[in-house]
Design a protein around this motif. Structure first.
Motif, mmCIF file in Angstrom:
data_model
loop_
_atom_site.group_PDB
_atom_site.id
_atom_site.type_symbol
_atom_site.label_atom_id
_atom_site.label_comp_id
_atom_site.label_asym_id
_atom_site.label_seq_id
_atom_site.Cartn_x
_atom_site.Cartn_y
_atom_site.Cartn_z
ATOM 1 N N GLY A 145 0.753 -1.328 -0.135
ATOM 2 C CA GLY A 145 0.046 -0.074 0.108
ATOM 3 C C GLY A 145 1.001 1.045 -0.027
ATOM 4 O O GLY A 145 0.440 2.264 -0.045
ATOM 5 N N GLN A 162 -10.304 8.468 10.061
ATOM 6 C CA GLN A 162 -9.140 7.955 9.510
ATOM 7 C C GLN A 162 -8.025 8.209 10.264
ATOM 8 O O GLN A 162 -6.852 7.446 10.559
ATOM 9 C CB GLN A 162 -8.884 8.363 7.983
ATOM 10 N N ASP A 195 -0.899 -1.515 4.469
ATOM 11 C CA ASP A 195 -1.164 -2.690 3.797
ATOM 12 C C ASP A 195 -2.272 -2.851 2.764
ATOM 13 O O ASP A 195 -2.911 -1.913 2.873
ATOM 14 C CB ASP A 195 -1.041 -4.069 4.721
ATOM 15 N N GLN A 196 -2.436 -3.847 2.124
ATOM 16 C CA GLN A 196 -3.333 -4.147 1.206
ATOM 17 C C GLN A 196 -4.871 -4.119 1.490
ATOM 18 O O GLN A 196 -5.805 -3.876 1.020
ATOM 19 C CB GLN A 196 -3.269 -5.090 0.264
ATOM 20 N N PHE A 197 -5.000 -4.476 2.979
ATOM 21 C CA PHE A 197 -6.082 -4.400 3.552
ATOM 22 C C PHE A 197 -6.695 -2.969 4.485
ATOM 23 O O PHE A 197 -7.932 -2.888 4.886
ATOM 24 C CB PHE A 197 -6.211 -5.444 4.600
ATOM 25 N N GLY A 198 -5.665 -2.178 4.395
ATOM 26 C CA GLY A 198 -5.741 -0.851 4.956
ATOM 27 C C GLY A 198 -5.272 -0.412 6.482
ATOM 28 O O GLY A 198 -5.594 0.492 7.011
ATOM 29 N N LYS A 329 -7.801 -6.939 14.422
ATOM 30 C CA LYS A 329 -8.028 -6.691 12.972
ATOM 31 C C LYS A 329 -9.505 -7.089 12.525
ATOM 32 O O LYS A 329 -9.811 -7.422 11.340
ATOM 33 C CB LYS A 329 -7.063 -7.096 11.853
ATOM 34 N N THR A 332 -13.157 -2.473 10.064
ATOM 35 C CA THR A 332 -13.237 -2.171 8.677
ATOM 36 C C THR A 332 -12.611 -0.859 8.505
ATOM 37 O O THR A 332 -12.797 0.228 8.987
ATOM 38 C CB THR A 332 -14.566 -1.972 8.048
ATOM 39 N N PRO A 333 -11.251 -1.026 8.021
ATOM 40 C CA PRO A 333 -10.602 0.373 7.769
ATOM 41 C C PRO A 333 -11.210 1.314 6.794
ATOM 42 O O PRO A 333 -12.044 0.908 5.895
ATOM 43 C CB PRO A 333 -9.303 -0.297 6.810
ATOM 44 N N ILE A 336 -8.761 1.669 1.778
ATOM 45 C CA ILE A 336 -8.127 0.583 1.316
ATOM 46 C C ILE A 336 -7.278 0.967 0.059
ATOM 47 O O ILE A 336 -7.776 1.454 -0.789
ATOM 48 C CB ILE A 336 -8.930 -0.572 0.989
ATOM 49 N N GLU A 338 -5.417 0.973 -3.426
ATOM 50 C CA GLU A 338 -5.410 0.105 -4.745
ATOM 51 C C GLU A 338 -4.126 -0.662 -4.728
ATOM 52 O O GLU A 338 -3.128 -0.274 -5.198
ATOM 53 C CB GLU A 338 -5.624 1.112 -5.851
#
Length: 371
Positions: A145, A162, A195-198, A329, A332-333, A336, A338
């Motif tokens: 990310g 955020q 990371d890719q999950f946020g 975890k 929900t972030p 996220i 791309e």
């Protein structure tokens, strides 16, 4: 072994597990304190080890540069000997000559010990390390990310939800590190990967140090994030991480740190004056947590005063955070990044590629014999 493996359900006299079929209450999940104690036991064991050369340069295909620093660079690499056909890592390369000339030898050796000993959801994972005649190498998990710094620059500032989400992960990480006796000392958006999950991954432990409550006096870190006690050279401990957390929350919420200048000396002067001008967009609770973290008096600073980390977590600004769910975890972030594939490096800036330094003979062998 995970936490789930450590908890065994007691059996009743009939040999059946209590709670499995209504025969009793289900086992109570571990508290954060219990988790920290378990993690510290694992950490202490790893800390005693002195692993050396767990891989070699020929094990990796170097693909591109992800970032650069004072002592070297971070490369995107593929592991050629992995059982999985596509296994990618981030390779941190530190040139020995630069490390020695900037008197960072002890910091690098300490970084190795810290990286091979820590294990936490929001800290970057170490995989291997090794050395050759010219350089030292860390192999770390690749976080596709990119840096928070890059994303923050694109949007200007973060919505409060955020900023709080990221700050909470930093708080949990510092709770873990401080419980181990480690002060981090280098918090900034450039050292926070997404990371890719946020979720966050804190990286770069070059200034981390195990102090176990004993004060240290080293002047290190990024000027905008230094606490007053570091500049005064009067001795400090975990308090500096809580000050830096206040700086981070301010920067995420406004787009810039509260004490800024192109001249480091002017930055230090502003920090010592500790006069913060809060944007009109800061609500009372956001302003209050920043004010209490940026308290020049360490005895009154949130996180360093009565209540410690719990006082930070219990602050009204963090009220929406479920700390255990965040640790697991199971939230929900809010953002996220791309990421198109496991080898997608598009979230990192482009750099001119340079060959890896090669030398016919090893230099500074005595200084780095413990690496």
């Amino acid at each position: 072994m995970g936490l789930r493996d450590k908890i065994k359900t007691p059996k009743d006299k009939g040999g059946k597990k209590k709670g499995a079929s209504g025969g009793g209450p289900a086992p109570k999940p571990p508290s954060m304190v219990e988790i920290l104690k378990q993690n510290k036991a694992i950490f202490d064991q790893k800390w005693k080890e002195n692993r050396q050369n767990t891989a070699k340069l020929s094990d990796f295909e170097i693909i591109r540069t992800l970032g650069t620093g004072q002592f070297g660079r971070v490369m995107f690499v593929r592991h050629l000997k992995s059982k999985q056909p596509k296994t990618f890592f981030a390779m941190k390369i530190l040139e020995r000559q630069k490390v020695v000339s900037m008197m960072q030898t002890d910091h690098v050796l300490y970084e190795k010990k810290v990286l091979q000993s820590i294990d936490f959801p929001f800290l970057v994972n170490y995989r291997y390390h090794f050395k050759d005649n010219a350089s030292l190498y860390f192999i770390l998990e690749f976080i596709p990310g990119g840096e928070m710094f890059t994303h923050l620059q694109k949007v200007g500032k973060y919505p409060e939800v955020q900023a709080r989400f990221y700050a909470a992960q930093v708080v949990l990480s510092f709770e873990y590190l401080h419980f181990l006796g480690i002060v981090y000392r280098d918090l900034k958006p450039e050292n926070l990967l997404i990371d890719q999950f946020g979720f966050l991954k804190i990286t770069d432990f070059g200034f981390a140090k195990r102090i176990d409550e004993k004060p240290t006096t080293t002047l290190c870190g990024t000027p905008e994030y230094l606490a007053p006690e570091v500049i005064k050279n009067i001795g400090y401990n975990y308090s500096v991480d809580w000050w830096a957390t206040g700086i981070l929350i301010f920067e995420m919420s406004s787009g810039k740190p509260p004490f800024a200048s192109e001249d480091p000396l002017k930055i230090f002067e502003k920090i010592m004056n500790a006069r913060v001008k809060y944007p009109n967009t800061f609500n009372p609770m956001l302003k209050d947590i920043v004010r209490n973290l940026l308290m020049p008096d360490v005895s009154k600073r949130l996180g360093s005063s009565k209540g410690g980390t719990d006082a930070v977590k219990m602050h009204e600004w963090f009220k929406p955070i479920d700390w255990m769910k965040l640790y697991q975890k199971k939230v929900t972030p809010p953002f996220i990044p791309e990421v198109k594939s496991i080898d997608d490096t598009s979230n990192f800036e482009e750099y001119d590629e340079l060959p890896i330094l090669e030398l016919p003979e090893e230099i500074y062998s005595d200084l780095f014999k413990e690496f």
